[in-house]
Motif scaffolding. Structure first.
Motif: not given
Length: 108
Positions: A55-66
């Motif tokens: 089991v794993f996680f997939e996180v998608s983000m738009a217009d992010a600050w890291v």
């Protein structure tokens, strides 16, 4: 470069990064934390995936600050993170982001 010079450089970079974070945090709605990075974003999608029993996680983000002091540009248009570790998502409360008013005795 000596160890002292490297430590001084890293301390200056961390301070610069913190100041940038403080300036941009009010623009975002969510904080997303993975084992490797810390992100600010207004739009994300979190999916739990499974492959061959893992089991794993997939996180998608738009217009992010890291939060990453070694990146030359911290604003990113699209981010996709795959991780087997925990993902923490928090919604920022706007009241938590407001600066104290002068009436509270914190102003000049």
């Amino acid at each position: 470069m000596s160890a002292e010079d490297l430590e001084k450089y890293e301390t200056e970079m961390e301070l610069k990064l913190y100041r940038e974070y403080r300036d941009v945090v009010g623009l975002f709605k969510f904080v997303i934390e993975t084992e490797r990075r810390f992100y600010l974003t207004n739009d994300y999608e979190l999916n739990v995936r499974s492959d061959q029993g893992e089991v794993f996680f997939e996180v998608s983000m738009a217009d992010a600050w890291v939060w990453d002091m070694y990146r030359p540009a911290r604003f990113v248009r699209k981010v996709r993170v795959l991780t087997f570790k925990d993902v923490n998502v928090e919604e920022l409360a706007k009241s938590d982001l407001e600066l104290p008013s002068d009436e509270a005795g914190f102003g000049p």
